[in-house]
Design a protein around this motif. Structure first.
Motif: not given
Ligand SMILES: Nc1ncnc2c1ncn2[C@@H]1O[C@H](COP(=O)(O)OP(=O)(O)OP(=O)(O)O)[C@@H](O)[C@H]1O
Ligand SMILES: [Mg+2]
Lengths: 324, 237
Positions: B83-85, B36-44
């Protein structure tokens, strides 16, 4: 966004405006101003080119652009006393490049993530520091600087002599505008600078170090600033501390704004336009002693500010620029 | 040895986001990362590509630990991120976007020409619009360009963040099919998705929740496991 089409259209508008101005000036008998303006404006254009380059890549107006030039002048002055003039010119440009490199490393890079306005103030700090060092080194005394070309009467247009030194300036500026245009549209490095200015993340992702690009851009801009100074100032015979900042920075900034801030041909055309407008203002009866708007000694400075204000209010994207 | 091995990876932005996740992706696979949104996928995926420095754990690519290497190095090592976007270079033409994508191979002109041809084969639409400024492309075309640009570096591992976001179902399917072709041509793919329509093209599925991995499966497991009902909120395609 603005594709190629609107860019072409802006360029046509710019060229059209210039042609209209030229015709107008010839009709009203101000053709001398045209020639004087072109020669003066070329120097503005060259400083503006450096400003546009930095703005394009770092999004900041570089207050130190003028002092890159003044420092080059001092090095030219020192090296020219004993030695070859052309080697002195090369030394002067190297000094300007070095100052650009140092500015990027010590000021721009640590402020990479900072708001642009902080960086803007920091570049003003660099300029003030440079002027301070120049004052300490040379006091407030003017230093003489020799010309590369001494002949003055080779070319005469509309009764105005164009010195060989000025001719060199005009030719160099035109060549630079073309070469830089090719650089930014045809070479990997030039494309990378444009790319990095808009998408730094993606630039890193394709393997380009944004920081290294930034160093390169500042060195290039500083060398351009140096070049403008060592070609334009010798016609005046001498210079003092802060010479380029006080005489060229504001007109060049106005030229760059007129040209759209990021457009290199725009900076070129803007510089020439400012030069022409300024020389008309100095010779037009309205501004002369006894004229309605006479302000002794300052019409040329005043008119630059007027143009700057008008452009900022009426067409902030500049003549050749695109609406953000 | 798997091509990519993630072990107890911890990443944060001053506060922890990834709480120690571990998974592997074999060479030649297409893995899908759900959550789901915010799960941490982009971070990974950003961490794998070098955009973020891990706080702990290991990332092994082809046997060597790449954790903490900068993206400019990783793209040379064979890891490319879309990248995202999308992040295409808006002022540059499609051709020039691809040209910058081949930056790490800019001295190998024949290779670059061949890659460009390959990208145009995958996405004929890009060939038609080669001289158009990327900023004026449609969202779908920009996505194609972002993938094409990443391919120009000749990656072994291609990471795609949100391949189908904002695309019509039909266009999303087209993109998935091309990703499948890219994979068939030998590139290992990790694709971040919210759209379960990608499942038929995947060899492996990973599901994240609040910075942890809650499911990892391959082959039939991911088609039988009722992933939708269990983890993905039973959403539609
Ligand atoms: N640059 C940042 N600074 C602070 N917090 C961040 C940053 N980027 C992401 N986060 C936080 O890290 C968590 C995971 O974010 P991430 O972008 O990895 O989620 P995601 O799974 O890719 O979500 P989405 O589906 O919305 O893209 C979220 O709670 C977000 O708020
Ligand atoms: Mg995301």
């Amino acid at each position: 966004m603005g594709g190629l089409f609107s860019e072409r259209r802006s360029l046509l508008i710019g060229i059209g405006a210039t042609v209209a101005l030229v015709v107008f000036l010839i009709v009203v008998g101000e053709e001398k101003s045209l020639v004087i303006g072109l020669t003066q404006g070329s120097a503005y254009g060259m400083v503006a080119l450096g400003l546009a380059l930095i703005y394009k890549s770092s999004g900041v107006f570089n207050f130190a652009q003028g002092e890159f030039g003044t420092v080059a002048l001092y090095v030219l002055y020192l090296l020219d006393i004993k030695g070859n003039y052309w080697l002195a010119i090369i030394g002067a440009l190297a000094a300007a490049g070095l100052m650009g490199f140092a500015t990027e490393r010590l000021v721009v890079r640590p402020l990479f993530e900072a708001p642009r306005v902080i960086l803007l103030v920091a570049t003003a700090g660099v300029a003030l520091l440079a002027i301070g060092v120049e004052l300490w080194f040379a006091d407030a005394q003017a230093k003489p600087v020799a010309k590369a070309f001494s002949r003055n009467d080779r070319i005469t247009v509309f009764d105005v002599q164009i010195t060989d030194q000025r001719l060199w300036l005009i030719v160099t500026l035109a060549a630079l505008a073309v070469l830089l245009g090719l650089f930014f549209t045809r070479t990997n490095l030039g494309l990378a600078i444009i790319g990095a200015s808009q998408e730094p993340t993606a630039t890193e992702l394709v393997g380009i170090s944004v920081r290294r690009l930034s160093s390169f851009t500042w060195v290039l801009a500083a060398v351009l600033g140096g070049l403008a100074a060592v070609i334009a100032i010798p016609d005046l015979g001498s210079f003092g501390p802060g010479a380029m900042t006080s005489n060229y920075l504001i007109p060049a900034f106005t030229a760059a704004v007129l040209g759209g801030m990021t457009s290199l041909p725009g900076a070129f055309v803007g510089g020439v336009l400012i030069g022409i407008i300024q020389s008309v203002a100095t010779s037009a009866p309205l501004f002369q002693d006894g004229g309605e708007l006479a302000i002794p000694g300052v019409p040329s400075t005043l008119i630059v500010f007027v143009v700057l204000l008008v452009v900022l209010v009426a067409r902030p994207q500049g003549l050749l620029g695109k609406r953000a | 040895m798997a091509l990519l091995e993630i072990e107890e990876l911890r990443v944060g932005y001053g506060f922890p986001v990834l709480m120690g996740i571990s998974f592997e992706v074999e060479e030649g696979e297409t893995a899908v990362l759900f959550g789901l949104n915010g799960a941490g996928k982009t971070t990974t995926v950003s961490t794998i590509a070098g955009m973020l420095k891990p706080d702990g754990g290991a990332i092994r690519f082809d046997g060597s630990d790449i954790a903490g290497r900068p993206p400019t190095q990783l793209v040379r090592d064979g890891v490319a991120l879309v990248p995202e976007g999308r992040r295409v270079f808006p002022a540059l033409s499609v051709s020039n976007n691809l040209r910058l994508g081949s930056w790490t191979r800019r001295r190998e002109q024949a290779e670059v020409d061949q890659r460009r041809q390959l990208v145009f084969d995958y996405f004929p639409r890009l060939a038609e619009r080669a001289d158009q400024a990327a900023g004026t492309l449609s969202g779908g075309e920009q996505q194609m360009l972002a993938i094409g640009r990443a391919l120009m570096s000749k990656p072994r591992l291609l990471l795609i963040d949100e391949a189908s976001l904002g695309l019509s179902p039909a266009l999303a399917k087209t993109v998935f099919q091309v990703v499948k072709r890219i994979n068939d041509d030998g590139v290992t793919v990790i694709i971040v998705e919210q759209n379960v329509g990608v499942l038929p093209y995947a060899d492996r599925a990973l599901i994240m929740e609040k910075g942890t991995l809650v499911f990892s499966g391959v082959g039939d497991e991911i088609r039988n496991a009722n992933l939708r009902e269990t983890y993905l909120g039973g959403g539609s395609e």
